[in-house]
Design a protein around this motif. Structure first.
Motif, PDB file in Angstrom:
ATOM      1  N   ILE A  18       0.860  -1.177   0.000  1.00 27.24           N
ATOM      2  CA  ILE A  18       0.000   0.000   0.000  1.00 27.24           C
ATOM      3  C   ILE A  18       0.898   1.230   0.000  1.00 27.24           C
ATOM      4  O   ILE A  18       1.872   1.297   0.750  1.00 27.24           O
ATOM      5  N   ASN A  21      -2.462   5.219   0.601  1.00 29.72           N
ATOM      6  CA  ASN A  21      -3.804   4.627   0.660  1.00 29.72           C
ATOM      7  C   ASN A  21      -4.266   4.026  -0.666  1.00 29.72           C
ATOM      8  O   ASN A  21      -5.446   3.825  -0.894  1.00 29.72           O
ATOM      9  N   ILE A  23      -3.581   0.724  -3.416  1.00 31.55           N
ATOM     10  CA  ILE A  23      -3.018  -0.614  -3.496  1.00 31.55           C
ATOM     11  C   ILE A  23      -2.011  -0.626  -4.641  1.00 31.55           C
ATOM     12  O   ILE A  23      -2.370  -0.420  -5.792  1.00 31.55           O
ATOM     13  N   VAL A  48      -7.754   1.958  -1.116  1.00 31.53           N
ATOM     14  CA  VAL A  48      -7.974   0.847  -0.189  1.00 31.53           C
ATOM     15  C   VAL A  48      -9.442   0.750   0.225  1.00 31.53           C
ATOM     16  O   VAL A  48     -10.033  -0.333   0.200  1.00 31.53           O
ATOM     17  N   ILE A  52     -12.073  -2.386  -0.516  1.00 29.48           N
ATOM     18  CA  ILE A  52     -12.792  -3.090   0.555  1.00 29.48           C
ATOM     19  C   ILE A  52     -14.288  -3.068   0.271  1.00 29.48           C
ATOM     20  O   ILE A  52     -14.966  -4.096   0.367  1.00 29.48           O
ATOM     21  N   LEU A  75      -6.900  -6.102   3.992  1.00 28.94           N
ATOM     22  CA  LEU A  75      -6.846  -4.646   3.889  1.00 28.94           C
ATOM     23  C   LEU A  75      -7.422  -3.981   5.137  1.00 28.94           C
ATOM     24  O   LEU A  75      -6.883  -2.975   5.618  1.00 28.94           O
ATOM     25  N   TYR A  78      -4.827  -4.285   7.809  1.00 31.18           N
ATOM     26  CA  TYR A  78      -3.762  -3.304   7.527  1.00 31.18           C
ATOM     27  C   TYR A  78      -4.187  -1.909   7.991  1.00 31.18           C
ATOM     28  O   TYR A  78      -3.427  -1.207   8.653  1.00 31.18           O
ATOM     29  N   LYS A  79      -5.419  -1.517   7.650  1.00 31.96           N
ATOM     30  CA  LYS A  79      -5.900  -0.184   8.041  1.00 31.96           C
ATOM     31  C   LYS A  79      -5.956  -0.021   9.562  1.00 31.96           C
ATOM     32  O   LYS A  79      -5.595   1.021  10.093  1.00 31.96           O
TER      33      LYS A  79
END
Length: 82
Positions: A18, A21, A23, A48, A52, A75, A78-79
């Motif tokens: 990433i 923000n 991908i 991102v 999602i 994802l 990750y966030k």
């Protein structure tokens, strides 16, 4: 490079990057090669949150999850960590 161990699907792992923000890259380890390559190419460059929104909750064969859904989970994780 981020790594996510998948659960309940044919692929074993998802590796992704990433940047700002967005991908940058996605690579599925295992799974249906054509499908996972297709998902990867469609998602790369996408925001991102938009990724999602689009892939969260996709089901494969009644498993309750899928490779795209596992990517959404990766994802989200990750966030939450960043």
């Amino acid at each position: 490079m981020n790594t996510y161990k998948t659960r309940g699907v044919c692929s074993r792992e998802i590796r992704f990057e990433i940047e700002d923000n967005k991908i940058k890259t996605v690579q599925f380890i295992g799974g249906c090669s054509g499908n996972t390559q297709g998902v990867s190419r469609l998602i790369e460059g996408m925001d991102v949150d938009e990724a999602i929104r689009r892939i969260d909750g996709i089901d494969c064969g009644g498993r309750g999850t899928s490779c795209p859904d596992q990517l959404a989970k990766a994802l989200k994780e990750y966030k939450a960590a960043n």
